[in-house]
Scaffold this motif. Structure first.
Motif, short mmCIF file in Angstrom:
data_model
loop_
_atom_site.label_atom_id
_atom_site.label_comp_id
_atom_site.label_asym_id
_atom_site.label_seq_id
_atom_site.Cartn_x
_atom_site.Cartn_y
_atom_site.Cartn_z
N ASP B 132 0.81 -1.21 0.00
CA ASP B 132 0.00 0.00 0.00
C ASP B 132 0.85 1.26 0.00
O ASP B 132 2.07 1.21 0.01
N GLY B 133 0.16 2.40 -0.05
CA GLY B 133 0.83 3.70 -0.16
C GLY B 133 0.57 4.29 -1.52
O GLY B 133 0.21 3.59 -2.47
N ASP B 134 0.72 5.62 -1.61
CA ASP B 134 0.60 6.33 -2.89
C ASP B 134 -0.73 5.96 -3.59
O ASP B 134 -1.74 5.75 -2.93
N TYR B 135 -0.73 5.86 -4.90
CA TYR B 135 -1.98 5.57 -5.62
C TYR B 135 -2.51 4.18 -5.28
O TYR B 135 -3.70 3.90 -5.45
N ALA B 136 -1.62 3.28 -4.82
CA ALA B 136 -2.08 1.92 -4.49
C ALA B 136 -3.03 1.91 -3.30
O ALA B 136 -3.75 0.94 -3.08
N ASP B 137 -3.06 3.00 -2.53
CA ASP B 137 -4.04 3.08 -1.45
C ASP B 137 -5.47 3.08 -2.00
O ASP B 137 -6.40 2.68 -1.30
N TYR B 138 -5.61 3.57 -3.21
CA TYR B 138 -6.96 3.55 -3.82
C TYR B 138 -7.41 2.12 -4.15
O TYR B 138 -8.59 1.89 -4.40
N PHE B 139 -6.49 1.17 -4.17
CA PHE B 139 -6.85 -0.22 -4.49
C PHE B 139 -7.40 -0.95 -3.27
O PHE B 139 -7.91 -2.06 -3.39
N LYS B 140 -7.23 -0.35 -2.11
CA LYS B 140 -7.65 -1.01 -0.87
C LYS B 140 -9.14 -0.85 -0.63
O LYS B 140 -9.75 0.13 -1.06
N ILE B 141 -9.69 -1.82 0.09
CA ILE B 141 -11.08 -1.71 0.52
C ILE B 141 -11.05 -1.00 1.87
O ILE B 141 -10.58 -1.55 2.86
N LYS B 142 -11.48 0.25 1.86
CA LYS B 142 -11.41 1.04 3.09
C LYS B 142 -12.80 1.13 3.73
O LYS B 142 -13.80 0.75 3.13
N ASP B 143 -12.83 1.67 4.93
CA ASP B 143 -14.11 1.84 5.61
C ASP B 143 -14.78 3.11 5.12
O ASP B 143 -14.91 4.11 5.84
N VAL B 144 -15.20 3.06 3.87
CA VAL B 144 -15.93 4.16 3.24
C VAL B 144 -17.22 3.57 2.69
O VAL B 144 -17.34 2.35 2.58
N PRO B 145 -18.18 4.41 2.33
CA PRO B 145 -19.39 3.85 1.70
C PRO B 145 -19.01 3.10 0.41
O PRO B 145 -18.21 3.58 -0.38
N HIS B 146 -19.60 1.92 0.24
CA HIS B 146 -19.26 1.09 -0.92
C HIS B 146 -20.39 1.08 -1.94
O HIS B 146 -21.56 0.92 -1.57
N GLY B 147 -20.03 1.19 -3.18
CA GLY B 147 -21.00 0.99 -4.25
C GLY B 147 -21.37 -0.47 -4.39
O GLY B 147 -20.78 -1.36 -3.76
N THR B 148 -22.37 -0.71 -5.23
CA THR B 148 -22.81 -2.08 -5.53
C THR B 148 -22.21 -2.51 -6.86
O THR B 148 -22.15 -1.73 -7.80
N VAL B 149 -21.75 -3.75 -6.92
CA VAL B 149 -21.25 -4.30 -8.18
C VAL B 149 -22.20 -5.41 -8.62
O VAL B 149 -22.44 -6.36 -7.87
N SER B 150 -22.74 -5.27 -9.83
CA SER B 150 -23.72 -6.24 -10.33
C SER B 150 -23.26 -6.84 -11.65
O SER B 150 -22.65 -6.17 -12.47
N LYS B 151 -23.58 -8.11 -11.81
CA LYS B 151 -23.39 -8.79 -13.09
C LYS B 151 -24.77 -8.92 -13.72
O LYS B 151 -25.65 -9.59 -13.16
N VAL B 152 -24.93 -8.27 -14.84
CA VAL B 152 -26.25 -8.08 -15.45
C VAL B 152 -26.22 -8.60 -16.88
O VAL B 152 -25.21 -8.42 -17.59
N TRP B 153 -27.30 -9.21 -17.32
CA TRP B 153 -27.40 -9.69 -18.69
C TRP B 153 -28.30 -8.79 -19.50
O TRP B 153 -29.36 -8.37 -19.02
#
Lengths: 397, 397
Positions: B132-153
């Motif tokens: 982690d660190g620098d821009y790679a911190d954006y790759f982490k799952i942090k304690d922030v509100p999370h969006g929904t990820v859907s697999k849709v046909w």
């Protein structure tokens, strides 16, 4: 043509630093190969290996000795080397099923590099393959209307965290304004909100059985039953921390007590029919235990209850208000006559006796339930079968 | 306590026939271990192995010879054996990044059995770890509100099939009735609708940058750019068929021509703001090529365009109406003055010259664009960085 090929190779091979390995690292072998007669051939190119074996649930089980007793474990078969490629073909055709396997190369367990299809179960990653036919046809992705699978986060005030769950909405949900019944489907110890989708093939089973008209279109909600976790390994703020085998808050009441928060979240974010007649709950192993306790604790919430190889443990000393007054709460639940109380277990399940005791208690009180006994033990094969048998009984009144 | 432990072990170990392997099959080693100084130690228990190596993108690249020319490939380092456990520690700390690696045991490539976190890239499965660190911190799952990820046909009339896409909806989408702008994010050759979520960490990047207020809440749609496929390998009616390296319908117009069907599906199934000012399109490599052609073919559809290491190929002989009259269509597009036309590429990318030629053509015509040149080549590291730099520029007018 050659120029296009070079370009394509360049495009692909530079996608990841290691992609070349697959392209150039070794001559390709096909593995596993499902032969026309439904025998299966496994291959590994390993010219320098001394011993290569395959282990998996397609082989007869064998006893594995552990410090805590003997357990049924997967069998092992030797591959034979020919010109640097090791090979093993099953002596007979395999029955329809989703199977898992790994290789053991000079004592080291490894996944099959020719097979990118893998599943994680607790802390193990295995390769998978599917022999179709019979109920295993429901595990296939067919050309039928597909539901949507979403990973959704909800806030749990009682657990004090954001938590993730999986939601299956049936084909057509996005269009239109129909409201749907909801089936809450819970995993076992060591599992998570992905388990029923990945190991359980729940989305495929729902898609196919709804398309056949055997199952009512419904929303299926798959929670994470480990009350101290936000989400599955790698999907929470713990990052890529290894999965923990023993979790502290799994069967001590927290998850069960927080469950109305899940129902409230789903009812206020999805087009549900928010009534007892339109809610079902079922789970495997620990999830069966959870379903038992949640359904009796909130007797007006679920009209359909499924206990799949439920981890019923009469002698537990764990204290939680939710486990108090079991008999009184069961009486309340059954006085309200649930539409379906379905108990299923394998005849070789280590929880067989505990389930028998529980049924005896229900019988003594004249509580009505449906019992399904299958062969085999405490395995996903049974839970996938139970799912195909349970959902056609839901919401048909 | 011992009884509870036995029960827990029994519950877990019987979840899958192979789970015991992880519990009892070998003494556990921790791998990879990220040390406090950000060096990383890799370990493999393999008492009988003769040679164990690790290969991955954290090592300096080396030339790999292929029948089609030399390519930059990942470096290789030897592990040293001590008491049956092989070990290698990086000589210096690693920079922040999402890294991938595999072991090579006596010549056989294998994933690390101690690390369940893996990613598939085209036909290769590798383990991953995050510094982690620098821009790679954006790759982490942090304690922030999370969006929904859907697999849709969705149904594609022009391609004649049901197809799958991934949709990210920002935190809060389910509640309320806000409408959102939409960002269409396309993958490269060999990728699929999962690639940006898995290798690209798109959901984490969006969650974190929206939570910081740097990025507008938006819907992100990730399609499958292989027009002959329904969905990612293992997720379509092809079943567990191995990923195909060369796909027949990837850059021949079908995908680009069908794209309005995707936009129509999204606009009619999600609460979008259905206007050019509220649509963006970007893609990596082949997806950059797609973005270029789609945005110029439909000049009133997207106000924001991103070409990430775009596979611009001026000399292609592929025939499709969408590739005709390139200059006229570009003129139409740029006459309408897109809000952002962003071109990014690494200075070691094999498509560097082709992009330079393309920029020259834009310059000659006075077409306005923003150019970003980064170090390194045609790799996910760059594409993740580009994503963090592109999305803060969207929908800010």
């Amino acid at each position: 043509m050659k120029k296009i090929l070079i370009l394509a190779v360049a495009l692909i091979s530079s996608l990841a630093a290691t992609a070349q390995q697959a392209l150039w690292g070794s001559a390709p072998v096909v593995s596993p190969e499902i032969n026309p007669d439904k025998t299966v051939t496994f291959r590994l190119k390993a010219p320098d290996a001394v011993k290569v074996q395959v282990t998996g649930d397609f082989l007869p089980t064998q006893k594995i000795k552990t410090p805590y007793g003997d357990f049924d474990g997967p069998g092992v078969a030797d591959l034979v080397k020919n010109d640097g490629v090791w090979e093993f073909t099953t002596p007979s055709p395999l029955a329809p099923e989703l199977y898992s396997y790994t290789f053991i190369v000079d004592g080291v367990k490894m996944t099959d590099p020719s097979n990118v299809f893998q599943l994680r179960d607790v802390a193990s990653v295995t390769n998978v393959f599917l022999i179709d036919g019979d109920y295993a046809d429901y595990f296939k992705i067919k050309d039928v209307p597909h539901g949507t699978v979403s990973k959704v986060w909800y806030h749990s005030p009682s657990l004090g965290m954001e938590r993730r769950l999986s939601v299956y909405t049936p084909a057509g949900y996005e269009k239109g304004d129909n409201r749907y019944p909801v089936f809450y489907l819970l995993h076992g110890m060591g599992g998570d909100e992905n388990a029923w989708l990945e190991l359980g093939r729940a989305a495929q089973i729902l898609d196919n059985m709804i398309a056949e008209g055997k199952v009512e279109p419904m929303i299926v909600v798959m929670t994470n039953g480990n009350a101290d976790l936000q989400a599955a390994p790698g999907e929470s703020s713990l990052g890529f921390a290894p999965p923990t085998i023993q979790l502290p808050k799994t069967m001590e009441g927290s998850f069960e007590t927080h469950f109305p928060e899940v129902v409230e979240f789903i009812d206020s974010n999805y087009r549900t029919i928010p009534s007892k007649q339109n809610r079902a709950i079922a789970g495997l192993s620990m999830g069966g235990f959870h379903s038992l306790h949640i359904s009796k604790e909130y007797p007006d919430m679920f009209d359909y209850v499924g206990l799949f190889s439920a981890a019923i443990m009469p002698d537990r000393k764990v204290k939680s208000p939710i486990y108090d007054n079991m008999e009184g709460k069961l009486k309340t639940q059954f006085d309200k006559k649930p539409a379906l109380y379905w108990i299923a277990i394998g005849d070789k399940d280590f929880l067989y006796e505990a389930n028998k005791e529980y049924r005896k208690k229900l019988d003594e009180n004249g509580y009505k339930y449906t019992y399904r006994e299958s062969p085999d033990g405490h395995i996903w094969k049974n839970w996938r079968i139970y799912l195909t048998e349970f959902i056609p009984q839901l919401f048909k009144k």
